[in-house]
Design a protein around this motif. Structure first.
Motif, PDB file in Angstrom:
ATOM      1  N   UNK A 169       0.839  -1.187   0.000  1.00  0.00           N
ATOM      2  CA  UNK A 169       0.000   0.000   0.000  1.00  0.00           C
ATOM      3  C   UNK A 169       0.882   1.249   0.000  1.00  0.00           C
ATOM      4  N   UNK A 170       0.358   2.372  -0.444  1.00  0.00           N
ATOM      5  CA  UNK A 170       1.162   3.606  -0.404  1.00  0.00           C
ATOM      6  C   UNK A 170       1.697   3.916   0.994  1.00  0.00           C
ATOM      7  N   UNK A 171       0.935   3.580   2.025  1.00  0.00           N
ATOM      8  CA  UNK A 171       1.385   3.855   3.390  1.00  0.00           C
ATOM      9  C   UNK A 171       2.519   2.942   3.844  1.00  0.00           C
ATOM     10  N   UNK A 172       2.881   1.960   3.042  1.00  0.00           N
ATOM     11  CA  UNK A 172       4.049   1.136   3.338  1.00  0.00           C
ATOM     12  C   UNK A 172       5.339   1.804   2.874  1.00  0.00           C
ATOM     13  N   UNK A 173       5.230   2.898   2.149  1.00  0.00           N
ATOM     14  CA  UNK A 173       6.416   3.599   1.665  1.00  0.00           C
ATOM     15  C   UNK A 173       7.247   4.098   2.834  1.00  0.00           C
ATOM     16  N   UNK A 174       8.523   3.782   2.802  1.00  0.00           N
ATOM     17  CA  UNK A 174       9.420   4.156   3.895  1.00  0.00           C
ATOM     18  C   UNK A 174      10.814   3.644   3.565  1.00  0.00           C
ATOM     19  N   UNK A 175      11.772   4.050   4.385  1.00  0.00           N
ATOM     20  CA  UNK A 175      13.077   3.402   4.357  1.00  0.00           C
ATOM     21  C   UNK A 175      13.003   2.232   5.331  1.00  0.00           C
ATOM     22  N   UNK A 176      13.363   1.066   4.855  1.00  0.00           N
ATOM     23  CA  UNK A 176      13.305  -0.147   5.665  1.00  0.00           C
ATOM     24  C   UNK A 176      14.721  -0.478   6.140  1.00  0.00           C
TER      25      UNK A 176
END
Length: 115
Positions: A86-93
């Motif tokens: 989902x777009x809300x999963x966008x992040x630096x992991x």
């Protein structure tokens, strides 16, 4: 000293999948003490997936049933399989070994979910 190197991030459409990898090297690391965190712009770093003290996977509520953490002892690698992104999963992991405050961190890999 433990070194962690993440890979596998990228740009994916909503509903897509990615698999992140974290290779550990050095001395004294424990794959069961490894976990995945993520940090989106303007937000705190949060736990995504890890292992319990008994070795069972555990997940943040927001990713349970979509993400799977696993490990390959022979390759000293921990994976994060991410589905139905989902777009809300966008992040630096980030990969972590040994805990948030006292453990080791990788350099991070960017995941962007966008149409």
């Amino acid at each position: 000293q433990v070194q962690l190197v993440e890979s596998g991030g990228g740009l994916v459409h909503p509903g897509g999948s990615l698999r992140l990898s974290c290779v550990a090297s050095g001395s004294g690391f424990n794959l069961y003490a490894m976990a995945w965190y993520r940090q989106a712009p303007g937000k705190q770093r949060e736990l995504v997936a890890g292992f319990t003290s008994s070795g069972r996977p555990n997940y943040a509520d927001s990713v349970r049933s979509r993400f799977t953490i696993s490990k390959d002892n022979a390759e000293n690698t921990v994976y994060l399989e991410m589905n139905m992104l989902k777009p809300e999963d966008s992040a630096v992991y980030y990969c972590n070994e040994g805990g948030y405050y006292t453990g080791y961190w990788g350099q991070g890999t960017q995941v962007t979910v966008s149409s």
